[in-house]
Write a protein that holds these residues in place. Sequence first.
Motif, PDB file in Angstrom:
ATOM      1  N   PRO A  54       0.819  -1.216   0.000  1.00  8.42           N
ATOM      2  CA  PRO A  54       0.000   0.000   0.000  1.00  8.42           C
ATOM      3  C   PRO A  54       0.858   1.274   0.000  1.00  8.42           C
ATOM      4  O   PRO A  54       0.410   2.328  -0.419  1.00  8.42           O
ATOM      5  N   ALA A  55       2.109   1.144   0.433  1.00 10.84           N
ATOM      6  CA  ALA A  55       2.989   2.318   0.490  1.00 10.84           C
ATOM      7  C   ALA A  55       3.621   2.629  -0.857  1.00 10.84           C
ATOM      8  O   ALA A  55       3.712   3.797  -1.251  1.00 10.84           O
ATOM      9  N   THR A  56       4.049   1.583  -1.583  1.00 13.88           N
ATOM     10  CA  THR A  56       4.790   1.821  -2.823  1.00 13.88           C
ATOM     11  C   THR A  56       4.029   1.433  -4.085  1.00 13.88           C
ATOM     12  O   THR A  56       4.396   1.849  -5.179  1.00 13.88           O
ATOM     13  N   GLY A  57       2.997   0.606  -3.930  1.00 15.00           N
ATOM     14  CA  GLY A  57       2.272   0.115  -5.094  1.00 15.00           C
ATOM     15  C   GLY A  57       3.002  -1.002  -5.825  1.00 15.00           C
ATOM     16  O   GLY A  57       2.533  -1.495  -6.842  1.00 15.00           O
ATOM     17  N   GLU A  58       4.158  -1.407  -5.308  1.00 14.13           N
ATOM     18  CA  GLU A  58       4.943  -2.479  -5.921  1.00 14.13           C
ATOM     19  C   GLU A  58       4.461  -3.841  -5.424  1.00 14.13           C
ATOM     20  O   GLU A  58       3.963  -3.971  -4.312  1.00 14.13           O
ATOM     21  N   GLU A  59       4.674  -4.859  -6.252  1.00 12.44           N
ATOM     22  CA  GLU A  59       4.329  -6.209  -5.860  1.00 12.44           C
ATOM     23  C   GLU A  59       5.308  -6.740  -4.819  1.00 12.44           C
ATOM     24  O   GLU A  59       6.509  -6.520  -4.924  1.00 12.44           O
ATOM     25  N   HIS A  60       4.762  -7.409  -3.799  1.00 17.23           N
ATOM     26  CA  HIS A  60       5.569  -8.095  -2.780  1.00 17.23           C
ATOM     27  C   HIS A  60       5.682  -9.563  -3.164  1.00 17.23           C
ATOM     28  O   HIS A  60       4.747 -10.137  -3.711  1.00 17.23           O
ATOM     29  N   ARG A  61       6.793 -10.164  -2.836  1.00 17.04           N
ATOM     30  CA  ARG A  61       6.921 -11.605  -3.007  1.00 17.04           C
ATOM     31  C   ARG A  61       7.138 -12.212  -1.633  1.00 17.04           C
ATOM     32  O   ARG A  61       8.142 -11.944  -0.965  1.00 17.04           O
ATOM     33  N   VAL A  62       6.176 -13.039  -1.215  1.00  8.81           N
ATOM     34  CA  VAL A  62       6.202 -13.689   0.088  1.00  8.81           C
ATOM     35  C   VAL A  62       5.991 -15.179  -0.139  1.00  8.81           C
ATOM     36  O   VAL A  62       5.157 -15.568  -0.960  1.00  8.81           O
ATOM     37  N   ARG A  63       6.759 -15.999   0.581  1.00 14.87           N
ATOM     38  CA  ARG A  63       6.640 -17.451   0.450  1.00 14.87           C
ATOM     39  C   ARG A  63       6.467 -18.093   1.817  1.00 14.87           C
ATOM     40  O   ARG A  63       6.979 -17.595   2.817  1.00 14.87           O
ATOM     41  N   ILE A  64       5.791 -19.232   1.798  1.00 13.78           N
ATOM     42  CA  ILE A  64       5.718 -20.085   2.983  1.00 13.78           C
ATOM     43  C   ILE A  64       6.473 -21.358   2.647  1.00 13.78           C
ATOM     44  O   ILE A  64       6.196 -21.997   1.628  1.00 13.78           O
ATOM     45  N   ASP A  65       7.418 -21.718   3.491  1.00 15.61           N
ATOM     46  CA  ASP A  65       8.232 -22.919   3.296  1.00 15.61           C
ATOM     47  C   ASP A  65       7.930 -23.858   4.462  1.00 15.61           C
ATOM     48  O   ASP A  65       8.247 -23.555   5.604  1.00 15.61           O
ATOM     49  N   ILE A  66       7.293 -25.010   4.155  1.00 15.11           N
ATOM     50  CA  ILE A  66       6.945 -25.988   5.185  1.00 15.11           C
ATOM     51  C   ILE A  66       7.545 -27.333   4.783  1.00 15.11           C
ATOM     52  O   ILE A  66       6.897 -28.131   4.111  1.00 15.11           O
ATOM     53  N   PRO A  67       8.791 -27.587   5.155  1.00 20.78           N
ATOM     54  CA  PRO A  67       9.471 -28.806   4.716  1.00 20.78           C
ATOM     55  C   PRO A  67       8.774 -30.102   5.112  1.00 20.78           C
ATOM     56  O   PRO A  67       8.876 -31.100   4.416  1.00 20.78           O
ATOM     57  N   ASP A  68       8.046 -30.109   6.225  1.00 26.09           N
ATOM     58  CA  ASP A  68       7.396 -31.325   6.700  1.00 26.09           C
ATOM     59  C   ASP A  68       5.873 -31.183   6.760  1.00 26.09           C
ATOM     60  O   ASP A  68       5.212 -31.848   7.559  1.00 26.09           O
TER      61      ASP A  68
END
Length: 190
Positions: free
Chosen positions: A133-147
């Motif tokens: 919302p501050a920059t209008g740029e896309e964020h890249r967020v990941r969830i890593d669940i090895p098990d």
Amino acid sequence: MSLSVRAAPQQGDCRGFEVGHIVRGRFGDVPLDGLCYALVYAWPGAIYEGNGEMQAIVDERADGQQREALTTVLHGGETEEARTHWWVFHAMSGTVHEPLFRPIDFTVDIERRRADVTIPGVLTSTGRPIVSPATGEEHRVRIDIPDGIEFELAEIGRASTTADGAISLALDDSYGQFNILRHSGTGVVH
């Protein structure tokens, strides 16, 4: 490849769906390559509290054996206890609606965090990246669940979904995830 959309139980309930395209897969001797599926679900609270409902939607192109196979998979059948999210969702659902067999139009680009799905008369959804919302740029967020019991790595985005079948959804700009599922009867294939 799949898209999952869930509304967190911030307002008391948990509702969502997932849709997938099977690039390569089989159930026993039944080939499933190229078919799509969806699962719509709802719980009155958190999933682990139970008393939910779910409905599987299988690609209408599937023949009889493929329909039976995909319904079994999506209901967590022939899976070791609690080893896949499908098993857990089924175990936590007191109501399991009859499966539907419909055309499923689904496109996904996991890397770009974009997806569109249409199941005529049942569901429509659009997935897209999280935007700052501050920059209008896309964020890249990941969830890593090895098990984990669902996936190993998921790209996180947002989605808007409406569903008018046995389980209704009206999710606007809610949580969305984009991931690759690799499952067997013993759980996630690592």
